[in-house]
Write a protein that holds these residues in place. Structure first.
Motif, PDB file in Angstrom:
ATOM      1  N   ALA A   1      -8.867  -0.519  -0.852  1.00  0.00           N
ATOM      2  CA  ALA A   1      -9.220  -0.863   0.530  1.00  0.00           C
ATOM      3  C   ALA A   1     -10.629  -1.443   0.613  1.00  0.00           C
ATOM      4  CB  ALA A   1      -9.098   0.368   1.426  1.00  0.00           C
ATOM      5  N   SER A   2     -11.519  -0.960  -0.234  1.00  0.00           N
ATOM      6  CA  SER A   2     -12.905  -1.429  -0.204  1.00  0.00           C
ATOM      7  C   SER A   2     -13.101  -2.784  -0.854  1.00  0.00           C
ATOM      8  CB  SER A   2     -13.819  -0.430  -0.935  1.00  0.00           C
ATOM      9  OG  SER A   2     -13.852   0.776  -0.267  1.00  0.00           O
ATOM     10  N   HIS A   3     -12.391  -3.030  -1.945  1.00  0.00           N
ATOM     11  CA  HIS A   3     -12.743  -4.174  -2.782  1.00  0.00           C
ATOM     12  C   HIS A   3     -11.759  -5.330  -2.796  1.00  0.00           C
ATOM     13  CE1 HIS A   3     -16.088  -1.814  -4.180  1.00  0.00           C
ATOM     14  NE2 HIS A   3     -15.281  -0.837  -4.542  1.00  0.00           N
ATOM     15  N   LEU A   4     -10.528  -5.123  -2.363  1.00  0.00           N
ATOM     16  CA  LEU A   4      -9.567  -6.221  -2.380  1.00  0.00           C
ATOM     17  C   LEU A   4      -9.591  -6.940  -1.036  1.00  0.00           C
ATOM     18  CD1 LEU A   4      -6.528  -4.616  -4.234  1.00  0.00           C
ATOM     19  CD2 LEU A   4      -8.330  -6.069  -5.168  1.00  0.00           C
ATOM     20  N   PRO A   5      -9.936  -8.216  -1.024  1.00  0.00           N
ATOM     21  CA  PRO A   5     -10.090  -8.924   0.250  1.00  0.00           C
ATOM     22  C   PRO A   5      -8.801  -9.070   1.050  1.00  0.00           C
ATOM     23  CG  PRO A   5     -10.319 -10.440  -1.592  1.00  0.00           C
ATOM     24  CD  PRO A   5     -10.216  -9.062  -2.169  1.00  0.00           C
ATOM     25  N   ASP A   6      -7.658  -9.103   0.389  1.00  0.00           N
ATOM     26  CA  ASP A   6      -6.401  -9.293   1.109  1.00  0.00           C
ATOM     27  C   ASP A   6      -5.613  -7.994   1.271  1.00  0.00           C
ATOM     28  OD1 ASP A   6      -5.898  -9.041  -1.557  1.00  0.00           O
ATOM     29  OD2 ASP A   6      -4.344 -10.566  -1.645  1.00  0.00           O
ATOM     30  N   PHE A   7      -6.309  -6.883   1.202  1.00  0.00           N
ATOM     31  CA  PHE A   7      -5.681  -5.573   1.304  1.00  0.00           C
ATOM     32  C   PHE A   7      -5.246  -5.343   2.749  1.00  0.00           C
ATOM     33  CE2 PHE A   7      -5.749  -0.911   1.535  1.00  0.00           C
ATOM     34  CZ  PHE A   7      -5.013  -0.604   0.412  1.00  0.00           C
ATOM     35  N   ALA A   8      -3.987  -5.013   2.955  1.00  0.00           N
ATOM     36  CA  ALA A   8      -3.455  -4.807   4.303  1.00  0.00           C
ATOM     37  C   ALA A   8      -2.898  -3.401   4.434  1.00  0.00           C
ATOM     38  CB  ALA A   8      -2.365  -5.827   4.596  1.00  0.00           C
ATOM     39  N   VAL A   9      -3.291  -2.713   5.502  1.00  0.00           N
ATOM     40  CA  VAL A   9      -2.851  -1.348   5.759  1.00  0.00           C
ATOM     41  C   VAL A   9      -2.413  -1.261   7.215  1.00  0.00           C
ATOM     42  CG1 VAL A   9      -3.530   1.076   5.717  1.00  0.00           C
ATOM     43  CG2 VAL A   9      -4.658  -0.526   4.213  1.00  0.00           C
TER      44      VAL A   9
ATOM     45  N   ALA B   1      -8.683   4.166  12.961  1.00  0.00           N
ATOM     46  CA  ALA B   1      -7.402   3.668  12.440  1.00  0.00           C
ATOM     47  C   ALA B   1      -6.667   2.826  13.466  1.00  0.00           C
ATOM     48  CB  ALA B   1      -6.523   4.833  11.981  1.00  0.00           C
ATOM     49  N   GLU B   2      -6.851   3.129  14.742  1.00  0.00           N
ATOM     50  CA  GLU B   2      -6.220   2.324  15.785  1.00  0.00           C
ATOM     51  C   GLU B   2      -6.781   0.909  15.805  1.00  0.00           C
ATOM     52  OE1 GLU B   2      -6.762   4.344  19.494  1.00  0.00           O
ATOM     53  OE2 GLU B   2      -5.572   6.082  18.876  1.00  0.00           O
ATOM     54  N   VAL B   3      -8.076   0.793  15.563  1.00  0.00           N
ATOM     55  CA  VAL B   3      -8.747  -0.503  15.618  1.00  0.00           C
ATOM     56  C   VAL B   3      -8.693  -1.223  14.270  1.00  0.00           C
ATOM     57  CG1 VAL B   3     -10.955  -1.653  16.056  1.00  0.00           C
ATOM     58  CG2 VAL B   3     -10.296   0.335  17.412  1.00  0.00           C
ATOM     59  N   SER B   4      -9.025  -0.497  13.203  1.00  0.00           N
ATOM     60  CA  SER B   4      -9.063  -1.089  11.869  1.00  0.00           C
ATOM     61  C   SER B   4      -8.576  -0.071  10.839  1.00  0.00           C
ATOM     62  CB  SER B   4     -10.487  -1.534  11.514  1.00  0.00           C
ATOM     63  OG  SER B   4     -10.526  -1.994  10.170  1.00  0.00           O
ATOM     64  N   PRO B   5      -7.287  -0.120  10.508  1.00  0.00           N
ATOM     65  CA  PRO B   5      -6.748   0.847   9.541  1.00  0.00           C
ATOM     66  C   PRO B   5      -7.473   0.818   8.198  1.00  0.00           C
ATOM     67  CG  PRO B   5      -4.980  -0.302  10.658  1.00  0.00           C
ATOM     68  CD  PRO B   5      -6.255  -0.981  11.060  1.00  0.00           C
ATOM     69  N   ARG B   6      -7.837  -0.366   7.755  1.00  0.00           N
ATOM     70  CA  ARG B   6      -8.543  -0.493   6.474  1.00  0.00           C
ATOM     71  C   ARG B   6      -9.880   0.244   6.518  1.00  0.00           C
ATOM     72  NH1 ARG B   6      -9.635  -6.067   3.199  1.00  0.00           N
ATOM     73  NH2 ARG B   6     -11.140  -5.254   1.748  1.00  0.00           N
ATOM     74  N   ALA B   7     -10.619   0.079   7.587  1.00  0.00           N
ATOM     75  CA  ALA B   7     -11.905   0.767   7.733  1.00  0.00           C
ATOM     76  C   ALA B   7     -11.709   2.275   7.779  1.00  0.00           C
ATOM     77  CB  ALA B   7     -12.623   0.278   8.983  1.00  0.00           C
ATOM     78  N   ALA B   8     -10.630   2.723   8.395  1.00  0.00           N
ATOM     79  CA  ALA B   8     -10.350   4.163   8.468  1.00  0.00           C
ATOM     80  C   ALA B   8     -10.112   4.738   7.079  1.00  0.00           C
ATOM     81  CB  ALA B   8      -9.151   4.412   9.371  1.00  0.00           C
ATOM     82  N   VAL B   9      -9.419   3.984   6.220  1.00  0.00           N
ATOM     83  CA  VAL B   9      -9.178   4.451   4.847  1.00  0.00           C
ATOM     84  C   VAL B   9     -10.511   4.600   4.113  1.00  0.00           C
ATOM     85  CG1 VAL B   9      -8.213   3.792   2.607  1.00  0.00           C
ATOM     86  CG2 VAL B   9      -6.835   3.542   4.675  1.00  0.00           C
ATOM     87  N   VAL B  10     -11.352   3.592   4.232  1.00  0.00           N
ATOM     88  CA  VAL B  10     -12.656   3.634   3.555  1.00  0.00           C
ATOM     89  C   VAL B  10     -13.496   4.780   4.116  1.00  0.00           C
ATOM     90  CG1 VAL B  10     -14.794   2.355   3.135  1.00  0.00           C
ATOM     91  CG2 VAL B  10     -12.599   1.169   3.015  1.00  0.00           C
TER      92      VAL B  10
ATOM     93  N   PHE C   1       0.831  -1.188   0.000  1.00  0.00           N
ATOM     94  CA  PHE C   1       0.000   0.000   0.000  1.00  0.00           C
ATOM     95  C   PHE C   1       0.872   1.248   0.000  1.00  0.00           C
ATOM     96  CE2 PHE C   1      -2.205   3.068   2.803  1.00  0.00           C
ATOM     97  CZ  PHE C   1      -3.369   3.243   2.090  1.00  0.00           C
ATOM     98  N   GLU C   2       2.060   1.103   0.539  1.00  0.00           N
ATOM     99  CA  GLU C   2       3.020   2.208   0.667  1.00  0.00           C
ATOM    100  C   GLU C   2       3.248   2.892  -0.685  1.00  0.00           C
ATOM    101  OE1 GLU C   2       5.884   4.623   2.654  1.00  0.00           O
ATOM    102  OE2 GLU C   2       4.406   3.254   3.475  1.00  0.00           O
ATOM    103  N   LYS C   3       3.349   2.126  -1.756  1.00  0.00           N
ATOM    104  CA  LYS C   3       3.640   2.679  -3.085  1.00  0.00           C
ATOM    105  C   LYS C   3       2.563   3.678  -3.512  1.00  0.00           C
ATOM    106  CE  LYS C   3       4.260   1.169  -7.859  1.00  0.00           C
ATOM    107  NZ  LYS C   3       4.215   0.028  -8.771  1.00  0.00           N
ATOM    108  N   SER C   4       1.297   3.292  -3.371  1.00  0.00           N
ATOM    109  CA  SER C   4       0.199   4.182  -3.745  1.00  0.00           C
ATOM    110  C   SER C   4       0.163   5.411  -2.862  1.00  0.00           C
ATOM    111  CB  SER C   4      -1.137   3.445  -3.639  1.00  0.00           C
ATOM    112  OG  SER C   4      -1.155   2.335  -4.483  1.00  0.00           O
ATOM    113  N   LEU C   5       0.428   5.196  -1.597  1.00  0.00           N
ATOM    114  CA  LEU C   5       0.396   6.289  -0.644  1.00  0.00           C
ATOM    115  C   LEU C   5       1.501   7.309  -0.923  1.00  0.00           C
ATOM    116  CD1 LEU C   5      -1.324   7.083   1.754  1.00  0.00           C
ATOM    117  CD2 LEU C   5       0.238   5.847   3.222  1.00  0.00           C
ATOM    118  N   VAL C   6       2.690   6.837  -1.247  1.00  0.00           N
ATOM    119  CA  VAL C   6       3.811   7.729  -1.559  1.00  0.00           C
ATOM    120  C   VAL C   6       3.493   8.563  -2.798  1.00  0.00           C
ATOM    121  CG1 VAL C   6       6.212   7.771  -2.346  1.00  0.00           C
ATOM    122  CG2 VAL C   6       5.583   6.381  -0.384  1.00  0.00           C
ATOM    123  N   GLN C   7       2.882   7.940  -3.806  1.00  0.00           N
ATOM    124  CA  GLN C   7       2.519   8.679  -5.019  1.00  0.00           C
ATOM    125  C   GLN C   7       1.512   9.779  -4.697  1.00  0.00           C
ATOM    126  OE1 GLN C   7       1.131   5.544  -7.568  1.00  0.00           O
ATOM    127  NE2 GLN C   7       3.176   5.106  -8.369  1.00  0.00           N
TER     128      GLN C   7
END
Length: 181
Positions: free
Chosen positions: A149-157, A83-92, A47-53
């Motif tokens: 973050a919403s659609h990829l099941p193995d997305f890790a943040v 974000a403390e509990v669920s970083p993925r949910a925080a992104v969404v 995820f870092e790559k997209s975030l850096v861009q």
């Protein structure tokens, strides 16, 4: 001759895998684009790559000076707690900052709120003519990260990455809200 046969046996699988990878290279490329994190020994892509861009795009954008209301500060604090509990949910959930700003920018007119999607928001902002390509580029990058973050099941943040995304979403929302005035 026996030595030659042993060499062929040893190389059969690696050559087969490389050949199959070559035949299906476009599919493999698409698959690799969908991978949210990959780690093998010293190689790591995430995820870092997209975030850096997105952060690089945001550096070119001057953040408008807006007074943050108590509700906006409260919303940001809530997102940080998520974000403390669920970083993925925080992104969404952080994408709602962009949606709210777009609503203030005239995405919804009248009392009826139409069903919308992130691409529709980007199209509305683009058609308004109020935003530079850099601003639209940042919003689009945020949209793409949110979609992953919403659609990829193995997305890790990680929590830190989610907080960085939240900062970018706040900046994007501020840019949209500044165009209203």
């Amino acid at each position: 001759m026996e030595y030659f046969v042993e060499i062929v046996k040893a190389l059969a699988w690696p050559i087969s895998v490389i050949w199959i990878g070559y035949i299906f290279r476009s599919e493999v490329r698409q698959l690799l684009e969908r991978v949210s994190s990959f780690k093998y020994k010293d190689v790591e892509a995430s995820f870092e790559k997209s975030l850096v861009q997105a952060e690089q795009s945001a550096r070119n954008i001057e953040k408008p000076k807006l007074d943050e209301s108590e509700s906006e500060i409260s919303q940001k604090e809530q997102l940080l707690r998520i974000a403390e509990v669920s970083p993925r949910a925080a992104v969404v959930e952080a994408w709602t900052l962009i949606e709210t700003a777009a609503m203030k920018n005239g995405l919804w007119v009248g009392t009826a709120i139409k069903r919308t999607n992130p691409k529709m928001i980007l199209d509305h902002l683009e058609s308004s003519g109020k935003f530079s390509p850099e601003n639209l580029g940042l919003i689009n990058q945020l949209r793409q990260i949110r979609n992953k973050a919403s659609h990829l099941p193995d997305f890790a943040v990680t929590q830190a990455e989610a907080e960085r995304y939240l900062d970018l979403a706040v900046k994007g929302a501020a840019v949209i809200e500044a165009s209203v005035s």
